[in-house]
Design a protein around this motif. Structure first.
Motif, PDB file in Angstrom:
ATOM      1  N   ARG A  24      23.492  19.043 -24.820  1.00  0.00           N
ATOM      2  CA  ARG A  24      23.276  19.973 -23.714  1.00  0.00           C
ATOM      3  C   ARG A  24      21.837  19.879 -23.210  1.00  0.00           C
ATOM      4  O   ARG A  24      20.912  19.805 -24.005  1.00  0.00           O
ATOM      5  N   ILE A  25      21.693  19.935 -21.889  1.00  0.00           N
ATOM      6  CA  ILE A  25      20.366  20.036 -21.286  1.00  0.00           C
ATOM      7  C   ILE A  25      20.324  21.389 -20.591  1.00  0.00           C
ATOM      8  O   ILE A  25      20.918  21.578 -19.534  1.00  0.00           O
ATOM      9  N   ASP A  26      19.647  22.329 -21.254  1.00  0.00           N
ATOM     10  CA  ASP A  26      19.579  23.704 -20.765  1.00  0.00           C
ATOM     11  C   ASP A  26      18.186  24.255 -21.005  1.00  0.00           C
ATOM     12  O   ASP A  26      17.262  23.504 -21.328  1.00  0.00           O
ATOM     13  N   ALA A  27      18.021  25.560 -20.877  1.00  0.00           N
ATOM     14  CA  ALA A  27      16.702  26.177 -21.047  1.00  0.00           C
ATOM     15  C   ALA A  27      16.137  25.940 -22.442  1.00  0.00           C
ATOM     16  O   ALA A  27      14.920  25.861 -22.615  1.00  0.00           O
ATOM     17  N   ASN A  28      16.978  25.814 -23.430  1.00  0.00           N
ATOM     18  CA  ASN A  28      16.518  25.612 -24.805  1.00  0.00           C
ATOM     19  C   ASN A  28      16.148  24.171 -25.122  1.00  0.00           C
ATOM     20  O   ASN A  28      15.393  23.930 -26.063  1.00  0.00           O
ATOM     21  N   THR A  29      16.686  23.228 -24.389  1.00  0.00           N
ATOM     22  CA  THR A  29      16.482  21.819 -24.724  1.00  0.00           C
ATOM     23  C   THR A  29      15.747  21.012 -23.655  1.00  0.00           C
ATOM     24  O   THR A  29      15.319  19.886 -23.920  1.00  0.00           O
ATOM     25  N   SER A  30      15.595  21.561 -22.475  1.00  0.00           N
ATOM     26  CA  SER A  30      14.992  20.788 -21.377  1.00  0.00           C
ATOM     27  C   SER A  30      13.560  20.365 -21.681  1.00  0.00           C
ATOM     28  O   SER A  30      13.132  19.289 -21.259  1.00  0.00           O
ATOM     29  N   GLU A  31      12.819  21.184 -22.428  1.00  0.00           N
ATOM     30  CA  GLU A  31      11.446  20.824 -22.770  1.00  0.00           C
ATOM     31  C   GLU A  31      11.393  19.568 -23.635  1.00  0.00           C
ATOM     32  O   GLU A  31      10.462  18.767 -23.517  1.00  0.00           O
ATOM     33  N   ILE A  32      12.388  19.387 -24.482  1.00  0.00           N
ATOM     34  CA  ILE A  32      12.451  18.195 -25.328  1.00  0.00           C
ATOM     35  C   ILE A  32      12.614  16.951 -24.460  1.00  0.00           C
ATOM     36  O   ILE A  32      11.913  15.955 -24.626  1.00  0.00           O
ATOM     37  N   GLY A  44       3.116   4.148 -19.992  1.00  0.00           N
ATOM     38  CA  GLY A  44       3.163   3.002 -19.102  1.00  0.00           C
ATOM     39  C   GLY A  44       4.543   2.461 -18.777  1.00  0.00           C
ATOM     40  O   GLY A  44       4.653   1.411 -18.151  1.00  0.00           O
ATOM     41  N   GLN A  45       5.582   3.156 -19.187  1.00  0.00           N
ATOM     42  CA  GLN A  45       6.934   2.710 -18.836  1.00  0.00           C
ATOM     43  C   GLN A  45       7.142   2.933 -17.339  1.00  0.00           C
ATOM     44  O   GLN A  45       7.033   4.054 -16.859  1.00  0.00           O
ATOM     45  N   LYS A  46       7.427   1.877 -16.621  1.00  0.00           N
ATOM     46  CA  LYS A  46       7.613   1.970 -15.173  1.00  0.00           C
ATOM     47  C   LYS A  46       9.066   2.188 -14.784  1.00  0.00           C
ATOM     48  O   LYS A  46       9.354   2.768 -13.747  1.00  0.00           O
ATOM     49  N   ASN A  47       9.979   1.685 -15.600  1.00  0.00           N
ATOM     50  CA  ASN A  47      11.403   1.765 -15.266  1.00  0.00           C
ATOM     51  C   ASN A  47      12.158   2.439 -16.400  1.00  0.00           C
ATOM     52  O   ASN A  47      12.177   1.942 -17.523  1.00  0.00           O
ATOM     53  N   ILE A  48      12.788   3.560 -16.059  1.00  0.00           N
ATOM     54  CA  ILE A  48      13.520   4.344 -17.050  1.00  0.00           C
ATOM     55  C   ILE A  48      14.936   4.580 -16.552  1.00  0.00           C
ATOM     56  O   ILE A  48      15.149   4.945 -15.399  1.00  0.00           O
ATOM     57  N   VAL A  49      15.894   4.360 -17.445  1.00  0.00           N
ATOM     58  CA  VAL A  49      17.302   4.661 -17.164  1.00  0.00           C
ATOM     59  C   VAL A  49      17.753   5.682 -18.197  1.00  0.00           C
ATOM     60  O   VAL A  49      17.615   5.464 -19.398  1.00  0.00           O
ATOM     61  N   LEU A  50      18.275   6.803 -17.717  1.00  0.00           N
ATOM     62  CA  LEU A  50      18.752   7.871 -18.588  1.00  0.00           C
ATOM     63  C   LEU A  50      20.274   7.848 -18.618  1.00  0.00           C
ATOM     64  O   LEU A  50      20.919   8.125 -17.616  1.00  0.00           O
ATOM     65  N   ASN A  51      20.827   7.486 -19.764  1.00  0.00           N
ATOM     66  CA  ASN A  51      22.277   7.476 -19.936  1.00  0.00           C
ATOM     67  C   ASN A  51      22.719   8.902 -20.255  1.00  0.00           C
ATOM     68  O   ASN A  51      22.274   9.491 -21.233  1.00  0.00           O
ATOM     69  N   MET A  52      23.603   9.440 -19.416  1.00  0.00           N
ATOM     70  CA  MET A  52      24.055  10.819 -19.567  1.00  0.00           C
ATOM     71  C   MET A  52      25.554  10.905 -19.824  1.00  0.00           C
ATOM     72  O   MET A  52      26.187  11.917 -19.539  1.00  0.00           O
ATOM     73  N   ALA A  53      26.118   9.865 -20.395  1.00  0.00           N
ATOM     74  CA  ALA A  53      27.554   9.824 -20.658  1.00  0.00           C
ATOM     75  C   ALA A  53      28.001  10.894 -21.642  1.00  0.00           C
ATOM     76  O   ALA A  53      29.144  11.353 -21.591  1.00  0.00           O
ATOM     77  N   GLN A  54      27.089  11.304 -22.534  1.00  0.00           N
ATOM     78  CA  GLN A  54      27.460  12.255 -23.574  1.00  0.00           C
ATOM     79  C   GLN A  54      26.841  13.640 -23.362  1.00  0.00           C
ATOM     80  O   GLN A  54      26.692  14.408 -24.297  1.00  0.00           O
ATOM     81  N   ILE A  55      26.514  13.952 -22.113  1.00  0.00           N
ATOM     82  CA  ILE A  55      25.971  15.272 -21.808  1.00  0.00           C
ATOM     83  C   ILE A  55      27.132  16.224 -21.517  1.00  0.00           C
ATOM     84  O   ILE A  55      27.977  15.954 -20.671  1.00  0.00           O
ATOM     85  N   GLU A  56      27.146  17.333 -22.236  1.00  0.00           N
ATOM     86  CA  GLU A  56      28.217  18.331 -22.133  1.00  0.00           C
ATOM     87  C   GLU A  56      27.877  19.451 -21.158  1.00  0.00           C
ATOM     88  O   GLU A  56      28.767  20.181 -20.712  1.00  0.00           O
ATOM     89  N   PHE A  57      26.583  19.622 -20.859  1.00  0.00           N
ATOM     90  CA  PHE A  57      26.143  20.709 -19.984  1.00  0.00           C
ATOM     91  C   PHE A  57      24.808  20.337 -19.376  1.00  0.00           C
ATOM     92  O   PHE A  57      23.930  19.799 -20.066  1.00  0.00           O
ATOM     93  N   LEU A  58      24.643  20.620 -18.087  1.00  0.00           N
ATOM     94  CA  LEU A  58      23.390  20.363 -17.386  1.00  0.00           C
ATOM     95  C   LEU A  58      23.067  21.579 -16.539  1.00  0.00           C
ATOM     96  O   LEU A  58      23.804  21.912 -15.612  1.00  0.00           O
ATOM     97  N   SER A  59      21.954  22.252 -16.874  1.00  0.00           N
ATOM     98  CA  SER A  59      21.560  23.448 -16.132  1.00  0.00           C
ATOM     99  C   SER A  59      20.597  23.086 -15.005  1.00  0.00           C
ATOM    100  O   SER A  59      20.153  21.944 -14.884  1.00  0.00           O
ATOM    101  N   SER A  60      20.244  24.087 -14.223  1.00  0.00           N
ATOM    102  CA  SER A  60      19.310  23.870 -13.121  1.00  0.00           C
ATOM    103  C   SER A  60      17.935  23.437 -13.635  1.00  0.00           C
ATOM    104  O   SER A  60      17.264  22.634 -12.994  1.00  0.00           O
ATOM    105  N   ILE A  61      17.539  23.933 -14.782  1.00  0.00           N
ATOM    106  CA  ILE A  61      16.248  23.502 -15.334  1.00  0.00           C
ATOM    107  C   ILE A  61      16.319  22.032 -15.767  1.00  0.00           C
ATOM    108  O   ILE A  61      15.336  21.303 -15.682  1.00  0.00           O
ATOM    109  N   GLY A  62      17.498  21.572 -16.169  1.00  0.00           N
ATOM    110  CA  GLY A  62      17.693  20.160 -16.471  1.00  0.00           C
ATOM    111  C   GLY A  62      17.562  19.304 -15.217  1.00  0.00           C
ATOM    112  O   GLY A  62      16.975  18.213 -15.252  1.00  0.00           O
ATOM    113  N   ILE A  63      18.087  19.802 -14.115  1.00  0.00           N
ATOM    114  CA  ILE A  63      17.940  19.099 -12.835  1.00  0.00           C
ATOM    115  C   ILE A  63      16.462  19.010 -12.464  1.00  0.00           C
ATOM    116  O   ILE A  63      15.991  17.979 -11.988  1.00  0.00           O
ATOM    117  N   ARG A  64      15.722  20.071 -12.714  1.00  0.00           N
ATOM    118  CA  ARG A  64      14.293  20.082 -12.427  1.00  0.00           C
ATOM    119  C   ARG A  64      13.572  18.981 -13.216  1.00  0.00           C
ATOM    120  O   ARG A  64      12.730  18.269 -12.680  1.00  0.00           O
TER     121      ARG A  64
END
Length: 104
Positions: A24-32, A44-64
């Motif tokens: 879950r990406i919510d108020a409790n975990t978004s800081e992590i 110095g990482q210029k290119n990042i890909v975030l795999n979200m296949a196993q995300i069960e919940f995404l809050s507005s703070i996660g979108i931020r």
């Protein structure tokens, strides 16, 4: 990095940092997630890909967190994209009109 609700792993391949988030990406975990993505950019990482296949919940703070990282990467002439979004993530990003900008 792991917490009870969010697990984050990473792998560097061909100058692309592939970050996988599970849980879950919510108020409790978004800081992590924010800490990990900020650290990658500061290291110095210029290119990042975030795999979200196993995300069960995404809050507005996660979108931020996602938007902040996208803007930071672009400002550093890099890229940040989401790969394999779960149905939940697809729905949330679709409602926020962010799918075309963020999803590979």
């Amino acid at each position: 990095m792991k917490n009870d609700s969010l697990e984050i792993t990473e792998k560097l391949e061909d100058n692309i940092l592939r970050v996988t988030a599970k849980g879950r990406i919510d108020a409790n975990t978004s800081e992590i997630l924010q800490f990990r993505l900020d650290k990658a950019l500061k290291d110095g990482q210029k290119n990042i890909v975030l795999n979200m296949a196993q995300i069960e919940f995404l809050s507005s703070i996660g979108i931020r967190v996602i938007l902040k990282t996208f803007k930071q990467a672009a400002a550093d002439k890099g890229s940040f994209r989401i790969a394999s979004p779960s149905e939940i993530v697809k729905n949330v990003l679709g409602m926020a009109a962010l799918s075309e900008m963020l999803v590979l």
